[in-house]
Design a protein around this motif. Structure first.
Motif, PDB file in Angstrom:
ATOM      1  N   CYS A 127       0.824  -1.209   0.000  1.00  0.00           N
ATOM      2  CA  CYS A 127       0.000   0.000   0.000  1.00  0.00           C
ATOM      3  C   CYS A 127       0.862   1.265   0.000  1.00  0.00           C
ATOM      4  O   CYS A 127       1.744   1.434   0.829  1.00  0.00           O
ATOM      5  CB  CYS A 127      -0.901  -0.008   1.237  1.00  0.00           C
ATOM      6  SG  CYS A 127      -1.774   1.550   1.434  1.00  0.00           S
ATOM      7  N   CYS A 135      -7.811   3.915  -1.911  1.00  0.00           N
ATOM      8  CA  CYS A 135      -6.580   4.304  -1.220  1.00  0.00           C
ATOM      9  C   CYS A 135      -5.453   4.570  -2.210  1.00  0.00           C
ATOM     10  O   CYS A 135      -4.921   5.660  -2.298  1.00  0.00           O
ATOM     11  CB  CYS A 135      -6.208   3.194  -0.244  1.00  0.00           C
ATOM     12  SG  CYS A 135      -4.582   3.346   0.456  1.00  0.00           S
ATOM     13  N   CYS A 136      -5.074   3.531  -2.947  1.00  0.00           N
ATOM     14  CA  CYS A 136      -3.968   3.702  -3.884  1.00  0.00           C
ATOM     15  C   CYS A 136      -4.096   2.667  -4.997  1.00  0.00           C
ATOM     16  O   CYS A 136      -4.938   1.779  -4.913  1.00  0.00           O
ATOM     17  CB  CYS A 136      -2.628   3.546  -3.172  1.00  0.00           C
ATOM     18  SG  CYS A 136      -2.339   1.892  -2.542  1.00  0.00           S
ATOM     19  N   CYS A 170      -3.888  -0.893  -3.725  1.00  0.00           N
ATOM     20  CA  CYS A 170      -5.064  -1.384  -3.001  1.00  0.00           C
ATOM     21  C   CYS A 170      -6.285  -1.422  -3.912  1.00  0.00           C
ATOM     22  O   CYS A 170      -7.267  -2.092  -3.603  1.00  0.00           O
ATOM     23  CB  CYS A 170      -5.374  -0.502  -1.807  1.00  0.00           C
ATOM     24  SG  CYS A 170      -4.096  -0.482  -0.559  1.00  0.00           S
TER      25      CYS A 170
END
Ligand SMILES: [Zn+2]
Lengths: 498, 358
Positions: free
Chosen positions: A439, A459-460, A463
């Motif tokens: 992450c 989130c990113c 993820c």
């Protein structure tokens, strides 16, 4: 004392943002405070509001001239007249006038090098300073990504001013930097208020490409899809200019280019256009962003990776100040490393510039008939063509504190060597973050010795991100501008001809 | 870059191989030195003085290199002169983008900048004020300009009510710009009006407006300033008709001033001191004091040079310069043996001062 009441009366907000109240209460209790608040969460309010509750004035030391000017105008726009900036933008006469009326001002912004001026120091000593604010306090530390030797002397000046209650503000600081802040500011009993550097409403995404061509097509298709307003950071003025032109033609967005090559008036206008949503996208160099309070920036794209994680965090922190969903996208190609090296070296003066500066000063000495310190000071205030503000300050600082030309050259070269080694490490950390698995938010937080303890949706890229939510909702149509000076003049003066 | 090329070629042509290439740079960027002031006067280039103040030395040097490579100029006696190809290019560039007739870099150096700062901030302020809105980000950040505008409004509020003031200022601008629009085919008020910021509408930057109008950015900058020069000139000659606008200029002197060192010399001169005495008092070389005198002769129309060069000799020098059509000192000296170089320079300066176009 009702803080909310003042918050509403003076700033028209109904509630504090995360951390603000705690910091304000801390300084109002008379405690020296180091506050770490993430970019874009209203740092300046933490010293502006207390200003209305203390008798004396608030003295704010701020590292960048442009930032200082922006903050002054923002306060003025809120109806505060008793605010002034003492820096090299003032002419000799203007400075004299400001200093004569200094007691009138509640908020006094000052650049660090002005504190060396004995006359100014004496006047400041005669004031009741209720709060001393050191903005961007990480500049004091050699371990910081933006070290400014000028900052080192603030501690001494602070003592000379009678050690007023001090608030050191920064957005990004690891432990070793915070220790330096305490040490150099000579703070003994300190309240450290640390808030997470995380901004959960910003999604992190790294888009890997192979080479420049692929980067071009990727950027173009991203901009066509994404919901504005947005900022795109480039590594050079030329690229920012070219892309602004290209995107103006290829998309329905109004796009501007902002960089240090523009004069003051153009920069003010561009900032203003962006703030008023007259421009949707700004193609910019790192010169853009400080001091701009735009709430609704939906994306920040980096065409090249920056040279350290702190800079990156600061730049993407300009997205989503309103708390709404925003995205930060970094375009990365393995050959970017060469460019990063160039950028890194460009932050510091190179040997040619040092040589040039030395010669320029030799000539200047001949021109300046009286070699008093003060006239040399004024002479050095504005950077020459081809020098950045940071480079110039560094040269200036080393020049004024050196006995002769030779000491100057050796000491600055020594400094630059050490600095480069340090920056090399920072660069590696940046690139490590880019290529690492896991992450991205968590990795970023680890870098600042923090833990990720909340779940973030979108989130990113590792993820998983649902890209659709960042896409343009409705397409806008660009109107062609019809120029008619008579009509525009009427509009300006609100004159209707009937 | 196109218009820098045009103006550089123009200066090189006028200098005719008698001045260095750097002299062109100093002239266009408006260097405040006796030598540059002398060049502007002797070669009738005052209009172009300070025409491109933002030009960097590096960009200039690169351009000269380009002109040499393209054979628009060629090397001649340690300096550069224009070639036939260069003359053709110059003619082409100027016919495409004529130098605006109202532009006078010498006369309005810096005055135009202050005037614009005041005008743009004043109009923005009034535009907000008019909508009962006092909070905005000012387009001009200089302390001097901001306090000037504040003061202006303070004084005017006592004289006019809001509506009357707005109407009057609008009227003056409308009328003075309409006149420009009627008389000039190439320079439209659009070039200025769209730069202005008003209530909730930000002005365009010079780059944006030049782009929108499809103009070379440097040419745009000169045309824009030429409107300011037109305004300053027209307002100063019609103070009653443009009484509000005149207030923007009233306290500004025409800032064609002597360099500081020259001012000091001039003061001593006016106290009746001789050149030798002044050199002694100021601990400067006699040459330097002579340079100061040249500067004074170029700038102050009331300065008489009779004490330094007898009228008969003055005439001889002028005849020589005219018949040889040169400003080259050595050539003139060959024709007027009894004059020294200082005398020749002084006469040429005085003569160009009295011939200057304003
Ligand atoms: Zn993640």
């Amino acid at each position: 004392m009702n803080l909310e009441k003042i918050l509403y009366e003076k700033f028209s907000y109904t509630q504090f943002r995360n951390g603000q109240r705690e910091i304000i209460e801390s300084v109002l209790n008379g405690t020296d405070t180091i506050a770490l608040l993430p970019t874009g969460t209203g740092k300046s309010l933490c010293y502006q509001l207390p200003g209305y509750l203390v008798d004396g004035c608030v003295l704010i030391i701020s590292p960048l001239l442009s930032l200082m000017q922006d903050q002054v105008e923002q306060l003025r726009a809120k109806g505060e007249k008793r605010v002034v900036a003492i820096n090299s933008f003032l002419s000799f006469e203007e400075k004299k006038q400001v200093l004569r009326n200094i007691r009138y001002y509640k908020f006094i912004y000052i650049s660090p090098e002005m504190l060396h001026n004995e006359g100014i120091k004496k006047i400041l000593q005669s004031l009741t300073i209720s709060l001393l604010v050191v903005d961007e306090a990480h500049c004091i530390s050699q371990w910081g990504y933006d070290f400014r030797p000028d900052y080192l002397e603030i501690g001494t000046v602070r003592k000379q001013l009678g050690s007023p209650v001090t608030l050191a503000l920064t957005a990004t600081a690891r432990q070793e930097v915070r220790d330096d802040i305490k040490r150099f500011l000579k703070l003994e009993m300190v309240n450290e208020i640390i808030f997470s550097s995380d901004r959960p409403n910003i999604a992190y995404m790294v888009q890997r490409v192979n080479g420049y061509e692929e980067k071009r097509t990727t950027l173009l298709s991203l901009v066509k899809q994404l919901q504005g307003p947005g900022i795109i950071y480039f590594s050079s003025k030329k690229l920012a200019d070219e892309w602004a032109k290209l995107l103006n033609e290829a998309t329905s967005y109004n796009v501007g280019a902002y960089h240090a090559g523009l004069d003051m008036e153009q920069r003010i206008l561009l900032q203003q256009q962006f703030l008023f949503n007259e421009l949707d996208i700004m193609c910019a160099t790192s010169a853009f962003g400080m001091g701009i309070n735009k709430e609704n920036v939906r994306f920040v794209i980096h065409f090249h990776p920056p040279v350290d994680i702190e800079s990156y965090l600061q730049e993407i922190g300009r997205a989503g100040r309103d708390g709404e969903k925003s995205i930060a996208i970094l375009l990365y190609s393995p050959d970017d490393i060469h460019l990063q090296m160039q950028l890194m070296e460009g932050e510091l003066p190179n040997s040619l510039q040092i040589e040039y500066f030395g010669q320029y000063m030799l000539q200047a000495k001949v021109t300046i008939n009286n070699k008093e310190q003060s006239s040399m000071d004024t002479f050095l205030q504005q950077p020459l063509d081809g020098f950045s503000e940071v480079q110039w300050r560094l040269l200036r600082k080393f020049y004024l504190s050196s006995r002769d030309e030779n000491t100057f050259k050796t000491s600055i070269q020594h400094f630059i060597e050490k600095r480069k080694q340090w920056k090399q490490i920072k660069l590696q950390e940046m690139n490590q973050w880019i290529i690492s698995s896991g992450c991205r938010r968590e990795n970023m937080l680890h870098y600042f010795n923090e833990e990720k303890n909340i779940d973030v949706l979108n989130c990113c890229d590792h993820c998983g991100i649902t890209m659709e939510i960042y896409q343009k909702v409705h397409s806008i149509k660009k109107e062609r501008l019809k120029l008619n000076w008579q009509e525009r003049l009427q509009e300006i003066f609100a004159i209707s001809l009937d | 870059m196109n218009y820098t090329i045009a103006l550089s070629l123009l200066c090189i042509e006028r200098f005719n191989g008698e001045r260095s290439t750097n002299a062109v740079y100093y002239l266009l960027t408006g260097k405040k030195s006796s030598q540059t002031i002398q060049d502007a006067g002797w070669y009738q280039l005052r209009q172009y003085y300070h025409a491109i103040p933002q030009l960097s030395k590096q960009a200039f040097d690169n351009m000269i290199k380009f002109l040499l490579e393209e054979n628009y100029i060629c090397n001649q006696d340690d300096t550069n002169n224009i070639t036939d190809k260069g003359k053709e290019k110059l003619g082409f560039l100027i016919s495409k983008s004529p130098f605006p007739k109202y532009f006078n870099g010498w006369k309005y150096q810096q005055l135009d900048e202050i005037f614009w700062k005041r005008l743009s901030l004043l109009i923005q302020t009034i535009s907000y004020w008019n909508r009962n809105n006092a909070s905005f980000y000012p387009v001009q950040r200089s302390y001097e300009t901001q306090s000037w505008v504040k003061n202006w409004l303070y004084v005017m509020k006592n004289k006019y009510d809001k509506q009357a003031l707005t109407k009057k200022l609008y009227g003056e601008l409308q009328s003075i710009l309409s006149e420009l629009d009627k008389t000039s085919q190439t320079i439209s008020p659009t070039l200025l009006i769209y730069r202005l910021s008003s209530y909730q509408k930000t002005g365009m930057t010079s780059g944006q407006l030049a782009n929108t109008l499809n103009m070379d950015e440097e040419y745009y900058a000169i045309c824009f300033r030429s409107i300011l020069h037109y305004l300053i000139n027209t307002i100063s000659h019609n103070r009653e008709r443009y009484s509000l606008l005149w207030k923007l200029l009233e306290d500004l002197k025409q800032r064609v001033v002597l360099t500081q060192s020259t001012q000091a010399t001039y003061q001593l001169l006016q106290q009746g001191k001789s050149l030798k005495e002044i050199a002694h008092i100021r601990r400067l070389k006699k040459n330097t004091i002579e340079d100061h005198l040249i500067e004074i002769a170029l700038i102050d129309p009331d300065f008489s040079i009779e004490g330094y060069v007898p009228p008969k000799l003055q005439e001889k020098i002028i005849v020589a310069a005219q018949s040889q059509s040169t400003r080259k000192l050595r050539t003139i000296k060959e024709h007027v043996q009894e004059a020294d170089y200082f005398m020749i320079r002084l006469v040429l300066s005085k003569w160009s001062e009295s011939n200057k176009q304003t």
